[in-house]
Write an enzyme that holds these catalytic residues in place. Structure first.
Site, PDB file in Angstrom:
ATOM      1  CB  THR A  38     -73.272 -42.022 -29.245  1.00 36.45           C
ATOM      2  OG1 THR A  38     -74.328 -42.390 -28.341  1.00 36.45           O
ATOM      3  CG2 THR A  38     -72.394 -40.968 -28.607  1.00 36.45           C
ATOM      4  CB  CYS A  42     -77.249 -46.814 -21.631  1.00 35.92           C
ATOM      5  SG  CYS A  42     -75.913 -46.289 -22.693  1.00 35.92           S
ATOM      6  CB  CYS A  46     -75.154 -47.174 -18.517  1.00 34.67           C
ATOM      7  SG  CYS A  46     -73.683 -47.355 -19.560  1.00 34.67           S
ATOM      8  NE  ARG A  71     -73.779 -48.597 -32.922  1.00 34.76           N
ATOM      9  CZ  ARG A  71     -73.584 -47.290 -33.015  1.00 34.76           C
ATOM     10  NH1 ARG A  71     -74.335 -46.579 -33.853  1.00 34.76           N
ATOM     11  NH2 ARG A  71     -72.660 -46.682 -32.292  1.00 34.76           N
ATOM     12  CB  CYS A  73     -74.553 -49.247 -24.002  1.00 31.09           C
ATOM     13  SG  CYS A  73     -73.093 -48.918 -22.988  1.00 31.09           S
ATOM     14  CG  ASP A 456    -100.832 -40.340   4.460  1.00 29.72           C
ATOM     15  OD1 ASP A 456    -100.721 -41.333   5.187  1.00 29.72           O
ATOM     16  OD2 ASP A 456    -100.588 -39.176   4.843  1.00 29.72           O
TER      17      ASP A 456
END
Length: 497
Positions: A38, A42, A46, A71, A73, A456
């Site tokens: 796409t 994000c 999201c 781009r 979201c 530890d």
């Protein structure tokens, strides 16, 4: 996530994909998810459907994602995060602000005070939250109050006016308006006929306020045996009380004075824990509930963690044997940090003795309960290192505790709203506090799900590692859930840190 020698972020794609799959906001700001099909990037939390692994790429900053041609979201608005790569890597401002609001920071400090705690202006905080989550600080706090009010309406027989003030509303009219706006009905319509108030016979007596009985819901399964064992192992005589039925009572710091909270294990169910709360002031109730949820790790998703770690040859069998194991959090970050220093390099039994003396000498009584609250950082700082030696601490440990208390009283932030990387740097800068202590405080007081203490001894022995570096290399496969992996190893060794 880790850092390279030059300070740049190093992202393991498999680790990042596991974190993003759970939509856990605790990872917001640590990395950004790009979707190749796409061209959108994000935040990890999201709400949009997560892409297949082959279609996911990861970036250390929003700027890096944009430079790669992605781009932002429109649902989660990752472009609204503070722009610095280093800031993003240390924890997203919006996520820290939401965690602080959830824990009652606005009721305690106001919006201006919360902004100061986060080292930003009030205007910038408002702008970030509007862009990031679509609501102002006041609106987020109003929703939080409405959710608390609904719980009290459904689970108690308190009058609606009492509930309004317990949830933090300034007036009954404001309460009615907000509840109508949030739920579409008047508060009285949410009342369940079966609700009733109960006053337990075994709780410490006090006339300060009525006892509120609540069912705090969680995702099943929940390993209550491990949490009860942790409480027994860490109980401090004079501060904590274990009833004949195993119910655990402890003070909870609050604005108007410490409350008494009892986890009633016998009355709890598969999907809830029953707690009895006696606040000094009913207006403190919302913040107390938030602290209890964090302390008992009620908001974790055990299935998500099991999906991520269940196939690991080391941790997988432990998860199968102890499903629903949680990481104990903290009712108060400064208290947990000071107790951690008191218990350095000694057995749990010895640490309990020292802590009990500290409480008995410097702690304040909690009503008429016969219990005392753990002293504040300011009280410990004012006492001086020499007075701390008188309770049995060695000179070096008394000095370390005194320095830590001074730093806490001076503004060192140890809460889920803190910048985790900055808090760790400040802790390690204090003489007498090493990596194990800082990592353990991060796990409990800061609520970091990916903290691991490679120094530890029990963890190294469990992993067959001779050095902390070897343990770190092995544990890298468990990120971003290394805190839970550590708890499985500790409990498997019949040892609770």
């Amino acid at each position: 996530m880790s850092s390279a020698a030059d300070g740049s972020a190093v992202i393991d794609p498999e680790v990042a994909y596991r974190a993003a799959s759970g939509r856990d906001p605790r990872f917001d700001g640590r990395f950004f998810l790009g979707v190749t099909t796409t061209g959108i990037y994000c935040r990890p939390s999201c709400p949009a459907r997560k892409p297949l692994r082959r279609n996911a790429v990861f970036f250390p900053s929003a700027a890096a994602a944009v430079a790669a041609g992605f781009r932002a979201c429109k649902r989660c608005r990752p472009d609204s995060l503070p722009g610095s790569r280093h800031w993003d890597a240390s924890g997203d401002l919006a996520a820290r602000a939401v965690r602080a609001i959830r824990d009652g920071a606005i009721d305690e400090l106001g919006v201006a005070g919360l902004a100061r705690r986060l080292s930003v202006s009030e205007r910038h905080l408002h702008r970030i939250l509007i862009s990031e989550v679509g609501a102002s600080p006041v609106q987020l706090n109003r929703t939080r109050r409405a959710q608390t009010a609904r719980t009290l309406i459904e689970q108690t027989s308190l009058g609606l006016a009492d509930i309004a003030f317990a949830a933090g509303f300034g007036s009954v009219r404001q309460f009615n308006d907000v509840m109508l706006g949030e739920y579409g009905v008047a508060p009285s319509a949410l009342r369940r006929p079966a609700t009733r108030a109960a006053t337990p016979d075994d709780a410490p007596a006090s006339d300060a306020a009525p006892t509120i009985v609540l069912r705090l819901r969680h995702r099943a399964p929940y390993d209550d045996g491990a949490m009860r064992a942790f409480q027994r192992a860490h109980a401090i005589p004079g501060m904590d009380l274990i009833g004949a039925d195993g119910a655990f009572t402890t003070p909870v710091p609050a604005t108007h004075g410490p409350a008494l909270a009892t986890v009633d294990w016998a009355a709890s169910g598969d999907e809830h824990l029953t707690v009895r709360i006696r606040p000094a002031d009913i207006a403190d109730l919302t913040g107390i509930v938030a602290k209890l949820r964090r302390w008992l790790d009620l908001d974790a998703d055990p299935q998500l963690i099991a999906d991520a770690l269940g196939h690991d040859p080391v941790i997988g069998p432990l998860i199968a044997a102890r499903p629903g194991l949680r990481t104990p959090g903290s009712l108060d970050g400064p208290t947990t940090a000071m107790l951690t220093v008191v218990g350095q390099a000694v057995s749990l039994k010895a640490a309990g003795v020292f802590a009990s003396r500290l409480v008995g000498t410097f702690g304040a009584p909690v009503g008429e309960s016969g219990l005392r609250a753990f002293p504040t950082a300011q009280t410990v700082a004012d006492a001086g290192a020499e007075a701390l030696r008188e309770i049995g601490l060695t000179g070096s440990r008394a000095a370390a505790l005194h320095r830590l208390a001074g730093a806490l009283a001076g503004g060192l932030e140890l809460s889920p709203a803190a910048d985790r990387a900055e808090a760790r740097r400040e802790l390690l800068a204090l003489p007498g506090i090493g990596p194990w202590t800082a990592d353990y405080i991060a796990l409990r007081a800061l609520g970091d799900p990916d903290s691991f203490a490679p120094d530890d001894l029990v963890l190294k022995k469990s992993l067959g590692a001779k050095t902390a570096r070897q343990a770190s290399v092995i544990a890298a496969a468990w990120s971003p859930w290394r805190s839970y992996a550590a708890m499985h190893l500790w409990t498997a060794s019949a040892y609770l840190p």
